[in-house]
Enzyme design. Structure first.
Site, PDB file in Angstrom:
ATOM      1  NE  ARG A   6       6.875   0.703   5.158  1.00  0.00           N
ATOM      2  CZ  ARG A   6       5.669   0.157   5.073  1.00  0.00           C
ATOM      3  NH1 ARG A   6       5.537  -1.116   4.799  1.00  0.00           N
ATOM      4  NH2 ARG A   6       4.604   0.894   5.266  1.00  0.00           N
ATOM      5  CE  LYS A  50      26.983  -2.413  -4.906  1.00  0.00           C
ATOM      6  NZ  LYS A  50      27.164  -1.329  -5.880  1.00  0.00           N
ATOM      7  NE  ARG A  82      -1.595  -2.192   2.802  1.00  0.00           N
ATOM      8  CZ  ARG A  82      -1.667  -3.469   2.417  1.00  0.00           C
ATOM      9  NH1 ARG A  82      -2.705  -3.873   1.771  1.00  0.00           N
ATOM     10  NH2 ARG A  82      -0.711  -4.329   2.699  1.00  0.00           N
ATOM     11  CB  THR A  83       3.302   2.632   2.396  1.00  0.00           C
ATOM     12  OG1 THR A  83       2.513   2.082   3.453  1.00  0.00           O
ATOM     13  CG2 THR A  83       3.759   4.016   2.772  1.00  0.00           C
ATOM     14  CG  HIS A 134       3.118   3.845   8.718  1.00  0.00           C
ATOM     15  ND1 HIS A 134       3.272   4.695   7.633  1.00  0.00           N
ATOM     16  CD2 HIS A 134       2.724   2.641   8.201  1.00  0.00           C
ATOM     17  CE1 HIS A 134       2.997   4.024   6.534  1.00  0.00           C
ATOM     18  NE2 HIS A 134       2.665   2.786   6.846  1.00  0.00           N
TER      19      HIS A 134
HETATM   20  N1   CP Z   1      -0.464  -0.060   5.830  1.00  0.00           N
HETATM   21  C1   CP Z   1       0.757  -0.295   5.301  1.00  0.00           C
HETATM   22  O1   CP Z   1       1.755   0.335   5.676  1.00  0.00           O
HETATM   23  O2   CP Z   1       0.760  -1.253   4.331  1.00  0.00           O
HETATM   24  P1   CP Z   1       2.064  -1.728   3.543  1.00  0.00           P
HETATM   25  O3   CP Z   1       2.987  -2.362   4.556  1.00  0.00           O
HETATM   26  O4   CP Z   1       1.577  -2.683   2.502  1.00  0.00           O
HETATM   27  O5   CP Z   1       2.705  -0.494   2.965  1.00  0.00           O
END
Ligand code: CP
Length: 307
Positions: A101, A80, A51-52, A129
């Site tokens: 992320r 590396k 999603r993100t 998040h």
């Molecule tokens: N909600 C969320 O962060 O989903 P993903 O881990 O798929 O990005």
């Protein structure tokens, strides 16, 4: 230059502004189709995501911009041994904005300190998040018409659940809120989150292991996954993974207008039989995430003088 590392980097006026902008994007997408023409978003994802990452990329494309993408820690020079700081310095030579992320708490902050373009934290370990929280807030606003005067139940892994930490951080700034924290004893909300948000702001809350008994009082039920990847041993995960499974039977005790939310992915904590219930909002959250990430990209690029 502003980055978004923690949801509290945005004050409530800015969040209200992002929600208003998202609603305008939803109503008039054509107005925004070329806003980010010739701009580039770099998505650096060193941990799995559906999603993100894809919603950030879809957001940039719908704004007329382009995307540079690293998906997986094995496909960039991080494999590396390149540091997060060096990666951020390098990528900010190519991109106008970065969404990152990383499995390590604090990685997005390190990136922001070394980047010459805005950095958006797309999830750092078990910490925060913030853009999931923006998606959650837009969903609450669209479903309830307000972000205040709500009893919010958060259920599941409250210890490692970064989406819960960010959501509580954001919603505890609203008036007349109450939180019900539902988790196994081992996965309780960390003290630092309680101290810095709920206690500091005198927000009423209580902790329980029993979801069924609190169901009738909730306006929002925010379910979370028990996260296998955050456990130190498999035995603990297997013992706790089925702690809460939401079914249509359990929902019979809920208010008729309660919202069931979940950041997704789910494993088995919400039965698929719940998906057809009008109170199930988790797929609406997914779509709202794209719209509010569009609004966020525009805001941060403007503030950085890149639009
Ligand atoms: N909600 C969320 O962060 O989903 P993903 O881990 O798929 O990005």
């Amino acid at each position: 230059m502003k980055s978004l590392i923690d949801i509290t980097d945005l004050d409530t006026v800015e969040i209200d502004g992002l929600i208003a902008d998202s609603l305008d994007i939803i109503a008039h997408p054509e107005k925004y189709a070329r806003v980010c023409e010739r701009k580039k978003l770099a998505t650096l994802f060193f941990e799995p995501s559906t999603r993100t990452r894809l919603s950030f990329e879809a957001a940039m494309y719908e704004l007329g911009g382009n995307v540079l993408s690293v998906a997986g820690s094995g496909t960039s020079s991080a494999a590396k041994g390149e540091s997060v700081a060096d990666t951020a310095r390098v990528v900010s030579c190519y991109a106008d904005i970065i969404a990152m992320r990383h499995p390590k708490e604090g990685a997005a902050l390190v990136a922001a300190m070394n980047s010459s373009v805005p950095v958006i934290n797309a999830g750092d370990g078990g910490h925060c998040h913030p853009t999931q929280t923006l998606a959650d807030l837009l969903t609450v606003y669209r479903e309830k018409g307000r972000l205040s005067g709500l009893t919010v139940g958060v259920c599941g892994d409250l210890k490692f659940g970064r989406t819960v930490h960010s959501l509580i951080g954001a919603m505890s700034r609203s008036d007349d809120m109450k939180f019900v924290l539902v988790s196994p004893a081992e996965l309780k909300l960390p003290s630092y989150v309680k101290n810095e948000t709920l206690k500091k702001r005198s927000i009423p809350y209580y902790q329980t292991e029993d979801l069924d008994s609190v169901m009738p009082e909730l306006d929002i039920l925010y379910m979370t996954r028990i996260q296998r990847e955050r456990f130190f041993n498999e035995e603990d995960y297997l013992r706790l993974r089925d702690s809460y499974i939401l079914t249509p039977e359990k929902l019979k005790r809920a208010k008729p207008d309660m919202c069931v939310m979940h950041p997704l992915p789910r494993v088995n904590e919400i039965s698929v039989a719940v998906d057809d219930d009008p109170r199930a909002c988790y797929f609406k959250q997914v779509l709202n995430g794209k719209y509010i990430r569009m609004a966020l990209i525009i805001k941060l690029l403007r503030e950085a003088g890149r639009l």
